[in-house]
Design an enzyme around this catalytic site. Structure first.
Site, mmCIF file in Angstrom:
data_model
loop_
_atom_site.group_PDB
_atom_site.id
_atom_site.type_symbol
_atom_site.label_atom_id
_atom_site.label_comp_id
_atom_site.label_asym_id
_atom_site.label_seq_id
_atom_site.Cartn_x
_atom_site.Cartn_y
_atom_site.Cartn_z
ATOM 1 N N GLN A 152 -14.452 2.186 1.885
ATOM 2 C CA GLN A 152 -13.853 1.774 0.603
ATOM 3 C C GLN A 152 -13.630 3.001 -0.267
ATOM 4 O O GLN A 152 -14.546 3.817 -0.458
ATOM 5 C CB GLN A 152 -14.764 0.769 -0.125
ATOM 6 C CG GLN A 152 -14.123 0.196 -1.386
ATOM 7 C CD GLN A 152 -14.973 -0.883 -2.063
ATOM 8 O OE1 GLN A 152 -16.125 -1.119 -1.684
ATOM 9 N NE2 GLN A 152 -14.410 -1.515 -3.075
ATOM 10 N N HIS B 161 -6.776 -5.802 2.642
ATOM 11 C CA HIS B 161 -5.583 -5.265 3.300
ATOM 12 C C HIS B 161 -4.982 -6.351 4.194
ATOM 13 O O HIS B 161 -5.720 -7.045 4.910
ATOM 14 C CB HIS B 161 -5.953 -4.089 4.212
ATOM 15 C CG HIS B 161 -6.554 -2.907 3.513
ATOM 16 N ND1 HIS B 161 -5.831 -1.789 3.199
ATOM 17 C CD2 HIS B 161 -7.820 -2.660 3.078
ATOM 18 C CE1 HIS B 161 -6.618 -0.889 2.616
ATOM 19 N NE2 HIS B 161 -7.838 -1.400 2.529
ATOM 20 N N ASN C 172 -12.868 -3.541 3.050
ATOM 21 C CA ASN C 172 -13.946 -2.557 3.101
ATOM 22 C C ASN C 172 -14.872 -2.700 1.900
ATOM 23 O O ASN C 172 -14.407 -2.858 0.772
ATOM 24 C CB ASN C 172 -13.354 -1.146 3.128
ATOM 25 C CG ASN C 172 -12.464 -0.910 4.338
ATOM 26 O OD1 ASN C 172 -12.734 -1.423 5.417
ATOM 27 N ND2 ASN C 172 -11.388 -0.162 4.158
ATOM 28 N N HIS D 293 -10.308 -5.487 -2.793
ATOM 29 C CA HIS D 293 -8.953 -5.697 -2.272
ATOM 30 C C HIS D 293 -9.043 -6.059 -0.806
ATOM 31 O O HIS D 293 -9.972 -5.649 -0.108
ATOM 32 C CB HIS D 293 -8.061 -4.461 -2.460
ATOM 33 C CG HIS D 293 -8.675 -3.193 -1.960
ATOM 34 N ND1 HIS D 293 -9.629 -2.491 -2.671
ATOM 35 C CD2 HIS D 293 -8.494 -2.513 -0.809
ATOM 36 C CE1 HIS D 293 -9.993 -1.423 -1.982
ATOM 37 N NE2 HIS D 293 -9.322 -1.426 -0.836
ATOM 38 N N ASP E 218 0.852 -1.194 0.000
ATOM 39 C CA ASP E 218 0.000 0.000 0.000
ATOM 40 C C ASP E 218 0.891 1.249 0.000
ATOM 41 O O ASP E 218 1.880 1.315 0.734
ATOM 42 C CB ASP E 218 -0.884 -0.018 1.259
ATOM 43 C CG ASP E 218 -2.037 0.960 1.190
ATOM 44 O OD1 ASP E 218 -3.191 0.517 1.209
ATOM 45 O OD2 ASP E 218 -1.773 2.183 1.133
HETATM 46 P P1 AMP Z 1 -9.784 1.193 0.800
HETATM 47 O O1 AMP Z 1 -9.950 2.441 1.618
HETATM 48 O O2 AMP Z 1 -10.082 -0.080 1.541
HETATM 49 O O3 AMP Z 1 -10.511 1.297 -0.512
HETATM 50 O O4 AMP Z 1 -8.232 1.118 0.511
HETATM 51 C C1 AMP Z 1 -7.604 1.647 -0.586
HETATM 52 C C2 AMP Z 1 -6.128 1.597 -0.290
HETATM 53 O O5 AMP Z 1 -5.441 1.668 -1.522
HETATM 54 C C3 AMP Z 1 -5.609 2.745 0.567
HETATM 55 O O6 AMP Z 1 -4.972 2.196 1.718
HETATM 56 C C4 AMP Z 1 -4.624 3.462 -0.335
HETATM 57 O O7 AMP Z 1 -3.493 3.927 0.360
HETATM 58 C C5 AMP Z 1 -4.267 2.394 -1.339
HETATM 59 N N1 AMP Z 1 -3.876 2.846 -2.671
HETATM 60 C C6 AMP Z 1 -4.575 3.664 -3.494
HETATM 61 N N2 AMP Z 1 -3.923 3.837 -4.668
HETATM 62 C C7 AMP Z 1 -2.789 3.094 -4.588
HETATM 63 C C8 AMP Z 1 -1.682 2.866 -5.464
HETATM 64 N N3 AMP Z 1 -1.622 3.449 -6.667
HETATM 65 N N4 AMP Z 1 -0.685 2.063 -5.047
HETATM 66 C C9 AMP Z 1 -0.735 1.486 -3.816
HETATM 67 N N5 AMP Z 1 -1.751 1.666 -2.939
HETATM 68 C C10 AMP Z 1 -2.750 2.457 -3.312
#
Ligand code: AMP
Ligand code: ZN
Length: 138
Positions: free
Chosen positions: A95, A103, A88, A101, A32
């Site tokens: 989300q 985590h 999420n 995805h 992440d």
């Molecule tokens: P969520 O809030 O569960 O949708 O999590 C999305 C996650 O994706 C967050 O923790 C972001 O930091 C991560 N994220 C978004 N864009 C990228 C990216 N280009 N590379 C790596 N992580 C990302």
């Protein structure tokens, strides 16, 4: 199916570079970019599913085992003493990227837990009524 406008489709399929931890035919696991702790990873299916309700059975059958494998490697490789699997679904649940995805967040002994809530209270009758409301929609 991939979604041409989805950043996680592009990352999972190697069209955008990432810090890759693991890859197989179905999944990529990357770090992440805004880690909650050192090693915070995201398990990304290579196909586009918007959330867990949309996830194909063949992916759903493997994702928890993969979370366990990655979390175990974090314990061995990073000295983590535990890990959270967080997933999420929907904006109200936090989300922000609408490609399924999971985590994998390593936890260390010198850090406070991050997945916490303040317990509320409910009368037994209310719990029964709430359970009925859910049960009727299964
Ligand atoms: P969520 O809030 O569960 O949708 O999590 C999305 C996650 O994706 C967050 O923790 C972001 O930091 C991560 N994220 C978004 N864009 C990228 C990216 N280009 N590379 C790596 N992580 C990302
Ligand atoms: Zn996607």
């Amino acid at each position: 199916m991939k979604d041409q406008s989805c950043i996680f489709c592009k990352i999972a399929n190697g069209e955008i570079p990432s810090a890759k931890v693991y890859e197989d035919e179905q999944f990529s696991v990357i770090l992440d970019m805004g880690p909650a702790s050192k090693g915070h990873a995201l398990i990304l299916p290579k196909e586009h599913f918007k959330d867990v309700c949309d996830l194909d059975d063949a992916y759903a059958a493997k994702v928890l085992k993969l979370g366990a494998k990655i979390g175990s490697a974090m314990k061995k490789g990073l000295g983590a003493t535990g890990f959270n699997l967080v997933q999420n679904n929907g904006q109200s649940a936090g989300q922000t990227v609408f490609h399924f995805h999971m985590h994998v967040i390593p936890r260390y002994d010198d850090q406070a837990p991050i997945v916490t809530w303040t317990p509320g209270s409910a009368e037994p009758e209310e719990l029964q009524e709430t359970a009925k409301q859910i049960r009727e929609c299964l």
